[in-house]
Scaffold this motif. Structure first.
Motif, PDB file in Angstrom:
ATOM      1  N   GLU A   1       0.779  -1.239   0.000  1.00  0.00           N
ATOM      2  CA  GLU A   1       0.000   0.000   0.000  1.00  0.00           C
ATOM      3  C   GLU A   1       0.809   1.287   0.000  1.00  0.00           C
ATOM      4  O   GLU A   1       0.402   2.278  -0.607  1.00  0.00           O
ATOM      5  CB  GLU A   1      -0.939  -0.008   1.220  1.00  0.00           C
ATOM      6  CG  GLU A   1      -1.972  -1.125   1.146  1.00  0.00           C
ATOM      7  CD  GLU A   1      -2.502  -1.527   2.507  1.00  0.00           C
ATOM      8  OE1 GLU A   1      -2.024  -0.977   3.509  1.00  0.00           O
ATOM      9  OE2 GLU A   1      -3.378  -2.402   2.558  1.00  0.00           O
ATOM     10  N   ILE A   2       1.931   1.324   0.703  1.00  0.00           N
ATOM     11  CA  ILE A   2       2.658   2.578   0.887  1.00  0.00           C
ATOM     12  C   ILE A   2       4.080   2.434   0.340  1.00  0.00           C
ATOM     13  O   ILE A   2       4.783   1.479   0.674  1.00  0.00           O
ATOM     14  CB  ILE A   2       2.707   2.963   2.383  1.00  0.00           C
ATOM     15  CG1 ILE A   2       1.274   3.113   2.917  1.00  0.00           C
ATOM     16  CG2 ILE A   2       3.489   4.259   2.586  1.00  0.00           C
ATOM     17  CD1 ILE A   2       1.203   3.451   4.388  1.00  0.00           C
ATOM     18  N   PRO A   3       4.543   3.371  -0.500  1.00  0.00           N
ATOM     19  CA  PRO A   3       5.843   3.232  -1.155  1.00  0.00           C
ATOM     20  C   PRO A   3       7.032   3.707  -0.327  1.00  0.00           C
ATOM     21  O   PRO A   3       8.008   4.209  -0.896  1.00  0.00           O
ATOM     22  CB  PRO A   3       5.675   4.093  -2.409  1.00  0.00           C
ATOM     23  CG  PRO A   3       4.770   5.190  -1.976  1.00  0.00           C
ATOM     24  CD  PRO A   3       3.810   4.552  -1.002  1.00  0.00           C
ATOM     25  N   ASN A   4       6.970   3.589   0.969  1.00  0.00           N
ATOM     26  CA  ASN A   4       8.097   3.951   1.825  1.00  0.00           C
ATOM     27  C   ASN A   4       8.604   2.715   2.551  1.00  0.00           C
ATOM     28  O   ASN A   4       7.843   1.783   2.835  1.00  0.00           O
ATOM     29  CB  ASN A   4       7.689   5.008   2.857  1.00  0.00           C
ATOM     30  CG  ASN A   4       7.343   6.331   2.204  1.00  0.00           C
ATOM     31  OD1 ASN A   4       7.905   6.693   1.170  1.00  0.00           O
ATOM     32  ND2 ASN A   4       6.404   7.051   2.784  1.00  0.00           N
ATOM     33  N   HIS A   5       9.892   2.702   2.893  1.00  0.00           N
ATOM     34  CA  HIS A   5      10.495   1.518   3.497  1.00  0.00           C
ATOM     35  C   HIS A   5       9.825   1.130   4.816  1.00  0.00           C
ATOM     36  O   HIS A   5       9.482  -0.036   5.030  1.00  0.00           O
ATOM     37  CB  HIS A   5      11.991   1.757   3.741  1.00  0.00           C
ATOM     38  CG  HIS A   5      12.785   1.875   2.488  1.00  0.00           C
ATOM     39  ND1 HIS A   5      13.023   0.808   1.653  1.00  0.00           N
ATOM     40  CD2 HIS A   5      13.401   2.938   1.931  1.00  0.00           C
ATOM     41  CE1 HIS A   5      13.762   1.210   0.628  1.00  0.00           C
ATOM     42  NE2 HIS A   5      13.994   2.506   0.770  1.00  0.00           N
ATOM     43  N   GLU A   6       9.672   2.106   5.719  1.00  0.00           N
ATOM     44  CA  GLU A   6       9.199   1.775   7.062  1.00  0.00           C
ATOM     45  C   GLU A   6       7.824   1.116   7.061  1.00  0.00           C
ATOM     46  O   GLU A   6       7.668   0.006   7.586  1.00  0.00           O
ATOM     47  CB  GLU A   6       9.209   3.029   7.947  1.00  0.00           C
ATOM     48  CG  GLU A   6      10.597   3.542   8.278  1.00  0.00           C
ATOM     49  CD  GLU A   6      11.218   4.392   7.177  1.00  0.00           C
ATOM     50  OE1 GLU A   6      10.576   4.546   6.112  1.00  0.00           O
ATOM     51  OE2 GLU A   6      12.332   4.904   7.387  1.00  0.00           O
ATOM     52  N   PRO A   7       6.795   1.755   6.477  1.00  0.00           N
ATOM     53  CA  PRO A   7       5.477   1.104   6.507  1.00  0.00           C
ATOM     54  C   PRO A   7       5.421  -0.186   5.694  1.00  0.00           C
ATOM     55  O   PRO A   7       4.721  -1.127   6.075  1.00  0.00           O
ATOM     56  CB  PRO A   7       4.534   2.173   5.932  1.00  0.00           C
ATOM     57  CG  PRO A   7       5.411   3.097   5.166  1.00  0.00           C
ATOM     58  CD  PRO A   7       6.721   3.107   5.875  1.00  0.00           C
ATOM     59  N   SER A   8       6.159  -0.257   4.599  1.00  0.00           N
ATOM     60  CA  SER A   8       6.127  -1.470   3.784  1.00  0.00           C
ATOM     61  C   SER A   8       6.861  -2.623   4.465  1.00  0.00           C
ATOM     62  O   SER A   8       6.426  -3.777   4.374  1.00  0.00           O
ATOM     63  CB  SER A   8       6.737  -1.197   2.408  1.00  0.00           C
ATOM     64  OG  SER A   8       5.917  -0.324   1.663  1.00  0.00           O
ATOM     65  N   CYS A   9       7.955  -2.317   5.149  1.00  0.00           N
ATOM     66  CA  CYS A   9       8.654  -3.353   5.928  1.00  0.00           C
ATOM     67  C   CYS A   9       7.760  -3.855   7.058  1.00  0.00           C
ATOM     68  O   CYS A   9       7.714  -5.052   7.345  1.00  0.00           O
ATOM     69  CB  CYS A   9       9.963  -2.808   6.488  1.00  0.00           C
ATOM     70  SG  CYS A   9      11.321  -2.750   5.304  1.00  0.00           S
ATOM     71  N   LEU A  10       7.068  -2.923   7.706  1.00  0.00           N
ATOM     72  CA  LEU A  10       6.154  -3.316   8.775  1.00  0.00           C
ATOM     73  C   LEU A  10       5.011  -4.174   8.230  1.00  0.00           C
ATOM     74  O   LEU A  10       4.599  -5.158   8.848  1.00  0.00           O
ATOM     75  CB  LEU A  10       5.596  -2.073   9.471  1.00  0.00           C
ATOM     76  CG  LEU A  10       6.573  -1.347  10.407  1.00  0.00           C
ATOM     77  CD1 LEU A  10       6.059   0.040  10.739  1.00  0.00           C
ATOM     78  CD2 LEU A  10       6.803  -2.156  11.673  1.00  0.00           C
ATOM     79  N   MET A  11       4.504  -3.837   7.053  1.00  0.00           N
ATOM     80  CA  MET A  11       3.398  -4.593   6.471  1.00  0.00           C
ATOM     81  C   MET A  11       3.806  -6.036   6.181  1.00  0.00           C
ATOM     82  O   MET A  11       3.111  -6.984   6.549  1.00  0.00           O
ATOM     83  CB  MET A  11       2.906  -3.907   5.202  1.00  0.00           C
ATOM     84  CG  MET A  11       1.859  -4.700   4.430  1.00  0.00           C
ATOM     85  SD  MET A  11       0.359  -5.092   5.370  1.00  0.00           S
ATOM     86  CE  MET A  11      -0.447  -3.495   5.358  1.00  0.00           C
ATOM     87  N   ILE A  12       4.943  -6.232   5.526  1.00  0.00           N
ATOM     88  CA  ILE A  12       5.341  -7.591   5.165  1.00  0.00           C
ATOM     89  C   ILE A  12       5.741  -8.402   6.392  1.00  0.00           C
ATOM     90  O   ILE A  12       5.644  -9.624   6.410  1.00  0.00           O
ATOM     91  CB  ILE A  12       6.503  -7.562   4.135  1.00  0.00           C
ATOM     92  CG1 ILE A  12       6.759  -8.950   3.544  1.00  0.00           C
ATOM     93  CG2 ILE A  12       7.774  -7.028   4.755  1.00  0.00           C
ATOM     94  CD1 ILE A  12       5.643  -9.485   2.712  1.00  0.00           C
TER      95      ILE A  12
END
Length: 563
Positions: A145-156
């Motif tokens: 959903e979000i193209p930034n490292h922090e939220p995308s790392c948290l999502m996966i």
């Protein structure tokens, strides 16, 4: 007459509890615990219990190979002929908004080749992994959903874009525990602490503390100075250095011979001798270059550094001050004190979790140093994985799986090492350090008899754009960089429980967005839990007034990739 016979006879369990200060009940509990352990179903607190899984359990453990930073899957596993055709031109349909400013379309600089009976297209970055194409289920339509490292790392890792939620490993150990009570159920391997997000990626969140991932450094020490790895994680090789030195010596000898010949000729032949000397020196350089190339291309023999100490990998796992007997006495006393307090105030889940963590740490002293001691592996196995921290982490993950650790996650390194904003050619180094090791995981699981009940998951937090990056953080150094792309990228799963050789879903003609059978990260998590025998909708934990789960309120099992 005195009534000696009780009107309410004691039950057998009550008698065991009362007679002999309760030692009979202690023995009974130990016996039951062993029987339950043999039943093979674990509890949330790291113990074991008899229970029924939601589905037949296809896998018992998970190895998650995480390429933090964002692998460009269109340069790895998803080639697009349209990119070649429209290279250097604007994206048809108008510009798109990404995190940083992008320009024209950019074709992949890497060549692709079809592998296996499935005909999977794999780039030259991943030749070893390509040879395992028929063992892998390739999911080409993942999106987040979000193209930034922090939220995308948290999502996966946690199924949420904000920090504070339990990680996937914590949820799995909460539901199943560990097969081996002498080791943590969830282990995280990285050379140094991943700095982009850090411990929230393997946090227990609001689950009991015992479910938190145990971070362990798999750093390979530099043989020259005793420091950590170079940035690329590649180990230095003394044999290769010696070969290069030998090549240079050979060139120097030829130069010297050329000079001697030049001095020994007659004056009238001086010009001719000079030319011969130059030619000899040129030949010497060519030979040296060829020898150096041969030494570089020759497979390296992996050696374990002299200062390697498995006891130092886990902090405080070795206690030289107190013997195991003394530590056991302290833990027993702590348990009694906690029991007295719980009778007065009731159970405290946090204190209970801490005590259980201490129990696990106590038991780890006997088994952890052994499982992390990769020196016990054969030379053939070490060479199969190759040198460097990624290879060390991958090998250690398989050893942990063999010992019954439920979830092991291997990070490439700290920060965002796959974040190729400036030049996608940086992937050559990262892939070189990963390709052989990832393929070795698949081969090694088979030869250890772990293939059928172990799941390997590999991917990044997002992919990268088909457009050339022209501004932003890359600055003037941008050449062939690609920006973040959360809309369509590739992940892969392997193991006996998945259909090897499956190519699932697809992105559009330019590898920008998932268009056929889109797969959200929640779907990946739901599939992993399903293979472990868990219904992702039923694995919940009540917190702050609502029931939480790994997949939040979404998630669909990918039955098409399940064997």
């Amino acid at each position: 007459m005195t009534q000696h016979k009780s009107e309410n006879p004691l039950t057998r369990r009550e008698a065991l509890r009362r007679v002999g200060n309760g030692f009979g009940m202690m023995a009974f509990a130990a016996s039951v615990n062993q029987s339950i352990a043999r039943a093979g179903v674990s509890t949330a607190d790291g113990g074991v219990m008899i229970g029924k899984l939601d589905y037949p359990q296809k896998v018992k453990r998970v190895i998650f190979l995480f390429m933090n930073g964002g692998l460009s899957t269109l340069d790895s596993f998803d080639p697009k002929p349209m990119l070649d055709k429209y290279d250097g031109q604007p994206l048809p349909g108008g510009m798109i908004k990404t995190e940083r400013r992008t320009g024209e379309l950019m074709k992949s600089p890497f060549k692709f080749k079809k592998y296996g009976q499935c005909g999977m297209d794999v780039s030259e970055l991943w030749p070893n992994l390509g040879e395992c194409a028929d063992d892998i289920a390739w999911i080409r339509s993942v999106y987040t959903e979000i193209p930034n490292h922090e939220p995308s790392c948290l999502m996966i890792n946690t199924g949420a874009n904000q920090a504070g939620r339990p990680s996937m490993g914590a949820w799995i150990t909460y539901g199943l525990g560990s097969e081996n009570q002498n080791l943590p159920g969830f282990v995280v391997l990285c050379p140094t602490l991943p700095s982009t997000v850090g411990s929230p990626l393997w946090s227990n969140g609001f689950l009991p503390a015992v479910n938190q991932g145990t971070y362990i450094s798999n750093q390979v020490q530099n043989a020259r100075n005793g420091d950590g790895d170079d940035a690329d994680g590649d180990a230095r090789d003394a044999g290769g250095a010696r070969a290069a030195d030998k090549a240079r010596d050979k060139a120097d000898e030829k130069k010297a011979d050329a000079k001697d010949d030049e001095k020994g000729v007659m004056l009238k032949d001086k010009d001719k001798a000079g030319k011969d000397g130059k030619m000899a020196a040129k030949d010497g350089k060519a030979d040296a270059k060829a020898d150096a190339k041969d030494a570089k291309d020759k497979p390296k023999k992996v050696t374990i550094e002299k200062n390697f100490d498995p006891k130092s990998m886990v902090s405080y796992v070795n206690n030289p001050k107190f013997s195991l007997t003394e530590q056991r006495r302290e833990l027993d006393m702590l348990d009694k004190i906690e029991g007295i307090d719980s009778e007065r105030t009731g159970d405290d889940p946090q204190i209970d979790a801490v005590v259980k963590s201490m129990e696990t740490a106590y038991r780890m002293q006997t088994e952890a140093p052994d499982v992390f001691d990769v020196r016990k592996e054969s030379q053939a196995t070490l060479d199969m994985y190759g040198p460097g921290a990624v290879a060390r982490g991958a090998l250690t993950a398989v050893r942990l799986a063999e010992k019954g650790v439920r979830v092991t996650q291997v990070y490439y390194s700290s920060g965002d090492p796959w974040d190729a904003h400036a030049d996608i050619m940086a992937h050559k180094t990262n892939a070189k350090n990963s390709d052989q090791a990832f393929a070795a995981v698949i081969k090694d699981l088979k030869q250890r008899g772990l293939w059928n009940d172990t799941l390997v998951v590999c991917g990044s937090e997002f992919g990268r754009t088909p457009l050339r990056e022209v501004g932003g953080g890359g600055g003037a150094g941008v050449k062939r960089g690609r920006d973040h792309n959360p809309f369509g990228y590739t992940m892969w799963l392997a193991g006996g429980a998945v259909k090897g050789g499956t190519i699932y879903g697809s992105t559009d003609d330019f590898a920008f967005k998932a268009v056929e059978k889109p797969v959200h990260v929640h779907d990946i998590h739901a599939t992993i839990l399903y293979l472990m025998g868990i219904d992702h909708k039923k694995l919940t934990y009540k917190y702050s007034g609502r029931d939480f789960r790994l997949t939040d309120v979404a998630g669909n099992v990918l039955h098409d990739i399940i064997a």
